[in-house]
Structures are given as structure tokens and as C-alpha cells.
Design an enzyme around this catalytic site. Structure first.
Site, PDB file in Angstrom:
ATOM      1  N   HIS A  67      91.645  19.333  41.210  1.00 48.64           N
ATOM      2  CA  HIS A  67      90.619  18.528  40.567  1.00 48.64           C
ATOM      3  C   HIS A  67      91.178  17.115  40.384  1.00 48.64           C
ATOM      4  CE1 HIS A  67      88.282  22.051  39.828  1.00 48.64           C
ATOM      5  NE2 HIS A  67      87.553  21.539  38.860  1.00 48.64           N
ATOM      6  N   HIS A  89      85.908  17.212  43.449  1.00 47.20           N
ATOM      7  CA  HIS A  89      85.187  16.193  42.673  1.00 47.20           C
ATOM      8  C   HIS A  89      85.392  14.804  43.284  1.00 47.20           C
ATOM      9  CE1 HIS A  89      83.742  19.044  39.788  1.00 47.20           C
ATOM     10  NE2 HIS A  89      84.974  19.488  39.591  1.00 47.20           N
ATOM     11  N   PRO A 146      80.434  28.689  39.343  1.00 42.46           N
ATOM     12  CA  PRO A 146      79.093  29.267  39.547  1.00 42.46           C
ATOM     13  C   PRO A 146      78.592  30.134  38.406  1.00 42.46           C
ATOM     14  CG  PRO A 146      80.713  30.255  41.031  1.00 42.46           C
ATOM     15  CD  PRO A 146      81.368  29.067  40.414  1.00 42.46           C
TER      16      PRO A 146
END
Length: 279
Positions: A67, A89, A146
């Protein structure tokens, strides 16, 4: 381990960080977290050693896909640019144009999750994904979390559907984003050849448009503009930027004059219109 393709590094990038020092990990003795980019470096360094060992033994190696740029300091994105082939990201590049250009030149992959961003840091209406995509960065869509942020059984399809509707993406855009996903993935070469074409590794213009559904004209547009940017960067690095700029101005002027002469030469009587004096 043959089914593991990479490692992520996840934390709250916006959390306060200790002032960065030169300690090695075994010397870190405070209760505060070290700077995220410090953590990234040692994660990458140890993974590089492991990959060299595994490669020597004929085993698969691992990518580092942390990330970065979801929030927090721009230094995170600077660090991952030097260490990673792709990251998760990267929407913080919207505020850092120089780094955005470097990510574009080297086509560092950005796997973006607008639905996750929408809940945590940036509403979809202001998400920079469409801008980064149209500028030619290597972006694709992902699901991130998710179980937390998605409402359907197919979280990735949900990301594509929301992105297409929110960002006014064409089917060619969606196909290009999906192709980028395969290029960034850790799937074996045989799978990538099946989905992208036998010669995909030579560049996007060699991908099979019948498999990717990305028209050759789109692929050539991307590849030619990236090649020009690389050439300009080399010329500027060779301190020839000013001379080249002047020569380009001259050539553009000659091309404009040639177009005007063709237009006026094709009509016996040129009609009057307000903008005629601009030609």
C-alpha cells in the site's frame, strides 16, 4: 509458496510517525512506529535477499506490492517508486506531479480501489483514477477489502461496473484497464500469453487485440506518446532541452503553415468567417 506471487504492506499511512533516524531494525528500541518508508526499505531489502536465494535454487520469486499513496506522506510514494514494479492505491500521486511523471515514465503499476477509497479517504467524485488513466499511467482496478466495502458476490466486477458508470469509461477504456491488470499480475507467462497474445512481453502494441479487445490504434497512441516522453527526458538530461524546444517550435510552425496553404489552396474563393485571421 509456488502459489504466492507477492507481498503487501498495509497500515494507516496517515498515522503519526517517529522522526526518521538511521537505526537498523534490531536497533529500534522506542515504542513509536518508525517511518513507513523506513519499514518499506527493510521489507524490500530482505525480500531481495530471499528472491536471490530462491532464484539460485530455481524457485519462484516474490514481488513487493505495498500500500502506498492511499494517504499520508508523499515520501511513501517516492520510496515505492524506487523499490516496486507495482503498488496498491497510489491516488496520492494526484498531489505530486513530479512523482506522477516518474511513475508514468517507468509504467509502475497502480492497483486502485475506488470503492475502498470512497469509504475511507476520497469520495468517488474526486477520485483521481480517471485522470491518471487518461494521462497514460499503468492503472487498473482492484478490490482491496471485499468483505468490508462491497455488496455483491463478485467484488471485482462491482469495481468495474461502478468505475465505468462513475468515470464515464468506454468499453475500450475498460478493456485497457483489464489488460493492465493482467500485465501487472503475477500469473505465469503461459497464462499471460493465452490472455494477451504470444508477444505481449514486447510491449502493448504487440498484444493481440482480438484477445484484449484494445484496438491497435489505442495501443499505438499510448506507446508512441510514452516513447516521445522518454526521448524528451533523455534530451533534457543531455542539456539539449532549450535547443530542442526552439527546433520543435520551428517545425510546428512550418507544419501549421503547410496545413493553412493546403486549406486555402483547395478553394478558389475562401469564405469569410470571424476566425479566418487566426489561420
Amino acid at each position: 509458496l509456488t502459489h504466492i506471487v507477492g507481498f503487501d504492506s498495509v497500515d494507516d499511512e496517515g498515522a503519526d510517525e517517529a522522526a526518521n533516524q538511521s537505526e537498523r531494525p534490531h536497533e529500534w528500541a522506542t515504542c513509536e512506529n518508525p517511518a513507513y518508508w523506513w519499514q518499506l526499505y527493510y521489507f524490500w531489502a530482505n525480500l531481495e535477499v530471499l528472491n536471490q536465494l530462491r532464484k539460485a535454487k530455481g524457485l519462484n520469486t516474490f514481488d513487493f506490492r505495498p500500500h502506498a499513496g492511499e494517504t499520508g506522506d508523499n515520501m511513501h510514494l517516492a520510496a515505492t517508486y524506487m523499490m516496486c514494479r507495482s503498488i496498491n492505491h497510489g491516488i496520492g500521486l494526484h498531489n505530486q506531479v513530479s512523482l506522477q511523471y516518474l511513475y508514468y515514465l517507468d509504467q509502475v503499476g497502480l492497483s486502485v480501489s475506488p470503492l475502498s477509497n470512497n469509504f475511507l479517504f476520497r469520495k468517488i467524485a474526486s477520485n483521481p483514477f480517471p485522470k491518471l488513466f487518461r494521462r497514460g499511467l499503468n492503472v487498473t482496478l482492484s478490490t482491496d477489502d471485499p468483505l468490508l466495502f462491497h455488496m455483491s458476490d463478485d467484488a471485482l466486477l462491482e469495481e468495474y461496473a461502478v468505475a465505468r458508470a462513475s468515470f464515464d469509461l468506454s468499453m475500450t477504456d475498460v478493456s485497457e484497464i483489464a489488460r493492465n491488470s493482467v500485465l501487472q499480475s503475477g500469473f505465469e507467462d503461459s497464462f499471460k500469453k493465452e490472455w494477451l497474445g504470444e508477444n505481449y512481453d514486447k510491449g502493448v502494441t504487440f498484444c493481440d487485440e482480438n484477445k484484449t479487445h484494445v484496438p491497435l490504434i489505442r495501443a499505438k497512441y499510448r506507446a508512441e506518446h510514452l516513447a516521445i516522453e522518454h526521448m524528451l527526458a533523455h534530451l533534457i538530461g543531455a542539456e539539449k532541452g532549450d535547443a530542442i524546444l526552439q527546433e520543435m517550435k520551428t517545425q510546428f510552425g512550418l507544419a501549421r503553415d503547410a496545413h493553412r496553404n493546403v486549406l486555402f489552396g483547395s478553394l478558389e474563393d475562401v469564405p469569410n468567417f470571424p476566425e479566418q485571421n487566426q489561420l
